[in-house]
Design an enzyme around this catalytic site. Structure first.
Site, PDB file in Angstrom:
ATOM      1  N   VAL A  11      -8.864 -13.171  12.658  1.00 22.66           N
ATOM      2  CA  VAL A  11      -8.875 -12.340  11.467  1.00 22.66           C
ATOM      3  C   VAL A  11      -9.154 -10.882  11.818  1.00 22.66           C
ATOM      4  O   VAL A  11      -8.420  -9.972  11.433  1.00 22.66           O
ATOM      5  CB  VAL A  11      -9.933 -12.892  10.471  1.00 22.66           C
ATOM      6  CG1 VAL A  11     -10.170 -11.933   9.328  1.00 22.66           C
ATOM      7  CG2 VAL A  11      -9.470 -14.247   9.945  1.00 22.66           C
ATOM      8  N   ASP A  30     -17.137  -6.592  19.317  1.00 14.11           N
ATOM      9  CA  ASP A  30     -17.293  -8.036  19.485  1.00 14.11           C
ATOM     10  C   ASP A  30     -18.394  -8.267  20.512  1.00 14.11           C
ATOM     11  O   ASP A  30     -18.580  -7.445  21.419  1.00 14.11           O
ATOM     12  CB  ASP A  30     -15.974  -8.663  19.962  1.00 14.11           C
ATOM     13  CG  ASP A  30     -15.915 -10.151  19.653  1.00 14.11           C
ATOM     14  OD1 ASP A  30     -15.113 -10.547  18.779  1.00 14.11           O
ATOM     15  OD2 ASP A  30     -16.687 -10.922  20.269  1.00 14.11           O
ATOM     16  N   LYS A  35     -13.679 -11.306  26.088  1.00  8.68           N
ATOM     17  CA  LYS A  35     -12.581 -11.067  25.141  1.00  8.68           C
ATOM     18  C   LYS A  35     -12.273  -9.572  25.051  1.00  8.68           C
ATOM     19  O   LYS A  35     -11.104  -9.162  25.085  1.00  8.68           O
ATOM     20  CB  LYS A  35     -12.943 -11.627  23.763  1.00  8.68           C
ATOM     21  CG  LYS A  35     -11.845 -11.451  22.740  1.00  8.68           C
ATOM     22  CD  LYS A  35     -12.228 -11.957  21.380  1.00  8.68           C
ATOM     23  CE  LYS A  35     -11.918 -13.419  21.207  1.00  8.68           C
ATOM     24  NZ  LYS A  35     -12.199 -13.922  19.867  1.00  8.68           N
ATOM     25  N   THR A  84     -17.503 -18.637  10.628  1.00 11.34           N
ATOM     26  CA  THR A  84     -18.331 -19.420   9.705  1.00 11.34           C
ATOM     27  C   THR A  84     -17.996 -20.897   9.961  1.00 11.34           C
ATOM     28  O   THR A  84     -17.271 -21.521   9.160  1.00 11.34           O
ATOM     29  CB  THR A  84     -18.059 -19.033   8.234  1.00 11.34           C
ATOM     30  OG1 THR A  84     -16.639 -18.931   8.043  1.00 11.34           O
ATOM     31  CG2 THR A  84     -18.703 -17.725   7.860  1.00 11.34           C
ATOM     32  N   CYS A 259      -9.532 -23.433   9.240  1.00 12.52           N
ATOM     33  CA  CYS A 259      -9.647 -23.411   7.774  1.00 12.52           C
ATOM     34  C   CYS A 259      -9.723 -24.792   7.136  1.00 12.52           C
ATOM     35  O   CYS A 259     -10.751 -25.151   6.560  1.00 12.52           O
ATOM     36  CB  CYS A 259      -8.473 -22.642   7.190  1.00 12.52           C
ATOM     37  SG  CYS A 259      -8.537 -20.896   7.593  1.00 12.52           S
ATOM     38  N   ARG A 331      -8.279 -25.173  18.237  1.00 15.16           N
ATOM     39  CA  ARG A 331      -9.514 -25.362  17.475  1.00 15.16           C
ATOM     40  C   ARG A 331      -9.385 -26.506  16.465  1.00 15.16           C
ATOM     41  O   ARG A 331      -8.457 -26.527  15.671  1.00 15.16           O
ATOM     42  CB  ARG A 331      -9.900 -24.074  16.744  1.00 15.16           C
ATOM     43  CG  ARG A 331     -10.431 -23.026  17.695  1.00 15.16           C
ATOM     44  CD  ARG A 331     -10.859 -21.792  16.975  1.00 15.16           C
ATOM     45  NE  ARG A 331      -9.781 -21.196  16.212  1.00 15.16           N
ATOM     46  CZ  ARG A 331      -9.939 -20.147  15.414  1.00 15.16           C
ATOM     47  NH1 ARG A 331     -11.120 -19.599  15.271  1.00 15.16           N
ATOM     48  NH2 ARG A 331      -8.917 -19.643  14.767  1.00 15.16           N
TER      49      ARG A 331
HETATM   50  N1  NAD Z   1      -8.256 -18.103  11.785  1.00 12.89           N
HETATM   51  C1  NAD Z   1      -7.735 -18.119  10.583  1.00 12.89           C
HETATM   52  O1  NAD Z   1      -6.559 -18.427  10.455  1.00 12.89           O
HETATM   53  C2  NAD Z   1      -8.560 -17.707   9.351  1.00 12.89           C
HETATM   54  C3  NAD Z   1      -7.880 -17.521   8.154  1.00 12.89           C
HETATM   55  C4  NAD Z   1      -8.582 -17.116   7.040  1.00 12.89           C
HETATM   56  C5  NAD Z   1      -9.959 -16.938   7.102  1.00 12.89           C
HETATM   57  N2  NAD Z   1     -10.631 -17.157   8.263  1.00 12.89           N
HETATM   58  C6  NAD Z   1     -12.079 -16.911   8.264  1.00 12.89           C
HETATM   59  O2  NAD Z   1     -12.350 -15.658   8.883  1.00 12.89           O
HETATM   60  C7  NAD Z   1     -13.570 -15.709   9.629  1.00 12.89           C
HETATM   61  C8  NAD Z   1     -13.308 -15.352  11.080  1.00 12.89           C
HETATM   62  O3  NAD Z   1     -12.434 -16.335  11.597  1.00 12.89           O
HETATM   63  P1  NAD Z   1     -11.647 -16.137  12.968  1.00 12.89           P
HETATM   64  O4  NAD Z   1     -10.633 -17.218  12.988  1.00 12.89           O
HETATM   65  O5  NAD Z   1     -11.225 -14.740  13.135  1.00 12.89           O
HETATM   66  O6  NAD Z   1     -12.829 -16.477  14.004  1.00 12.89           O
HETATM   67  P2  NAD Z   1     -12.793 -16.290  15.590  1.00 12.89           P
HETATM   68  O7  NAD Z   1     -13.760 -17.271  16.129  1.00 12.89           O
HETATM   69  O8  NAD Z   1     -11.385 -16.280  16.077  1.00 12.89           O
HETATM   70  O9  NAD Z   1     -13.356 -14.819  15.813  1.00 12.89           O
HETATM   71  C9  NAD Z   1     -14.635 -14.415  15.500  1.00 12.89           C
HETATM   72  C10 NAD Z   1     -15.081 -13.370  16.518  1.00 12.89           C
HETATM   73  O10 NAD Z   1     -16.388 -12.923  16.149  1.00 12.89           O
HETATM   74  C11 NAD Z   1     -17.119 -12.667  17.354  1.00 12.89           C
HETATM   75  N3  NAD Z   1     -18.555 -12.655  17.033  1.00 12.89           N
HETATM   76  C12 NAD Z   1     -19.386 -13.697  16.824  1.00 12.89           C
HETATM   77  N4  NAD Z   1     -20.617 -13.228  16.504  1.00 12.89           N
HETATM   78  C13 NAD Z   1     -20.551 -11.878  16.527  1.00 12.89           C
HETATM   79  C14 NAD Z   1     -21.476 -10.823  16.264  1.00 12.89           C
HETATM   80  N5  NAD Z   1     -22.730 -11.090  15.909  1.00 12.89           N
HETATM   81  N6  NAD Z   1     -21.054  -9.557  16.375  1.00 12.89           N
HETATM   82  C15 NAD Z   1     -19.778  -9.260  16.725  1.00 12.89           C
HETATM   83  N7  NAD Z   1     -18.843 -10.206  16.974  1.00 12.89           N
HETATM   84  C16 NAD Z   1     -19.232 -11.495  16.875  1.00 12.89           C
HETATM   85  C17 NAD Z   1     -16.687 -13.799  18.261  1.00 12.89           C
HETATM   86  O11 NAD Z   1     -16.963 -13.479  19.616  1.00 12.89           O
HETATM   87  C18 NAD Z   1     -15.194 -13.890  17.947  1.00 12.89           C
HETATM   88  O12 NAD Z   1     -14.443 -13.061  18.809  1.00 12.89           O
HETATM   89  C19 NAD Z   1     -14.110 -17.110   9.402  1.00 12.89           C
HETATM   90  O13 NAD Z   1     -14.976 -17.099   8.320  1.00 12.89           O
HETATM   91  C20 NAD Z   1     -12.862 -17.923   9.057  1.00 12.89           C
HETATM   92  O14 NAD Z   1     -13.163 -19.054   8.274  1.00 12.89           O
HETATM   93  C21 NAD Z   1      -9.947 -17.511   9.396  1.00 12.89           C
END
Ligand code: NAD
Length: 421
Positions: A11, A30, A35, A84, A259, A331
């Protein structure tokens, strides 16, 4: 306008690159240094962001990747894109989000708009995020602004992206909404304003729960159809010819990704913890979808038995392991549970997936069979767990040997030696 995106995953990276491409000075933060180092070389680990876009934004200094943020830094917009997940008891784990909010609450937030994009149960933005920021004495709507906007990214979707998918926004007051609208309008064509933050949070959960429940419906139907000798795929094909009132969902080996298997649990958790009773339909859907990988293992076992073989010592080639076709994302993929289970029953597993190089299962690492060697393998069974571009070509080669194929996705209707889910 200075933007900070916290969390550069699926995201956050997409959002940071779109912000940067729109000409906003965007900082990407991040905690995962590995990464960040990869991103700095211009390599994007996610399908929704191309290497060329990432490189362009870095070279133009529109996207600045940082591993630390000084407390004195000031941004106009901060977007939280933090994980999350569920914990090992499948209960919402907000620790990443809370840690990220604590980091940004140390910054100079005077007149900053903070947007939460992380999916969570209704109430998270105002009851979890807001109090942490207000601990500093700042008041929302006066000193800083707060918004929630659910992300709708669909990895691998060539038609819809961040720019042309309508974006729902919500804010804690009028100014927060105006600022959020102004920000997203720079790179999103259509903005939809929610009457409240909780409604926007819930809408994201409804979108994913709708899929979860409907997939569970066809997964359970597939199990009954198999017992009744009815072809479930043909049933869905026929029903989908109705031009109104029916939307097709397809059965499969289970649900994966960040999701569908996760978000509905946030909803049922909230209902249970706040109201004290279960969200029956969601919990049932969870039970059915979670059971599918085990159902697939049972069907594989039965199939091998009918061929006078057993899972123990049999050799199985798995085609497609990602949770979704043509994406390099494992995942929550049901393929992991299925492969793990088959290995623990004594099977030898090989796999091919164009987007996945290796699978880690506890102490074991299984490397992808190179495509040019797939046909050299002597296996007892081929199991299709996911479709991918070119799967027809791979099957055309493999089918010459007459090896039985168990197809959980109905990817191929040719007269091969196919058994369907
Ligand atoms: N992947 C999808 O398709 C998707 C779609 C819609 C919504 N979401 C939601 O969006 C949110 C993020 O999902 P994602 O898929 O991008 O997750 P992800 O795991 O791909 O990325 C999250 C990133 O946050 C970083 N991170 C963790 N703790 C941190 C901190 N304290 N400070 C800075 N960086 C930190 C991690 O290292 C990671 O790179 C979630 O709530 C998810 O449910 C995801």
């Amino acid at each position: 306008v200075r933007v900070l995106v916290v969390g550069l995953g699926y995201v956050g990276l997409s959002l940071a690159v779109e912000s940067a491409k729109a000409g906003l000075e965007t900082f990407g933060f991040d905690i995962d240094i590995k990464k960040l180092n990869l991103l700095k070389t211009g390599k994007s680990p996610v399908e929704t962001v191309s290497n060329s876009d990432l490189k362009y934004c870095i070279q133009k200094e529109q996207l600045i990747l940082v591993e630390e943020i000084n407390d004195s830094e000031k941004f106009d917009v901060i977007c939280l894109c933090l994980p999350t997940p569920l914990d090992n008891k499948r209960i919402p784990d907000l620790s990443f989000l809370i840690d990220g909010v604590k980091i940004i609450s140390r910054l100079n937030l005077n007149q900053t708009l903070i947007i939460n994009e992380s999916t969570s149960y209704p109430g998270t933005t105002e009851e979890v995020i807001l109090p942490i920021i207000e601990e500093s004495g700042l008041v929302v709507g006066r000193d800083f602004y707060l918004a929630f906007s659910p992300e709708r990214v669909d990895p691998g979707n060539s038609q819809f992206n961040l720019n042309n998918t309508p974006k729902v926004i919500s804010g804690s007051d009028d100014k927060s909404i105006i600022l959020a609208k102004e920000y997203y309008s720079k790179f999103v064509r259509e903005i939809i304003v929610s009457s409240g933050i909780k409604e926007a949070e819930m809408s994201k959960l409804l979108e994913n729960t709708y899929r979860h429940v409907n997939i569970a419906l066809v997964n359970e139907l597939a199990q009954f159809c198999n017992k009744l000798g009815v072809d479930v795929w043909e049933v869905i094909r026929l029903a989908s010819t109705k031009p109104f009132g029916f939307h097709s969902f397809y059965p499969g080996p289970g649900v994966g990704g960040h999701c569908i298997p996760i978000d509905p649990n946030y909803l049922s958790y909230r209902v249970r913890s706040q109201l004290g009773y279960p969200f029956k339909l969601v919990e049932l859907a969870e039970e059915i979808n979670q059971s599918m990988p085990f159902y697939v293992v049972e069907r594989i076992t039965q199939l091998l038995t009918s061929l006078d073989k057993s899972v123990k010592n049999s050799s199985i080639l798995v085609l497609g392991v990602s949770y979704k076709a043509d994406i390099g994302d494992l995942r929550e993929s049901p393929a992991i549970t299925i492969i793990d289970n088959l290995i623990s029953r004594g099977a030898y597993i090989h796999f091919y997936d164009p987007k996945i190089l290796k699978i880690d299962i506890e102490d074991l690492v299984i490397s992808r069979v190179p495509i040019e060697h797939v046909n050299d393998l002597e296996v007892d069974l081929i199991v299709i767990l996911q479709s991918f571009t070119d799967i027809d070509e791979v099957l055309a080669i493999l089918s010459k040997k007459g090896t039985p194929i168990f197809d959980t996705k109905s990817v191929n209707n040719k007269e091969y030696n196919i058994y369907k889910l």
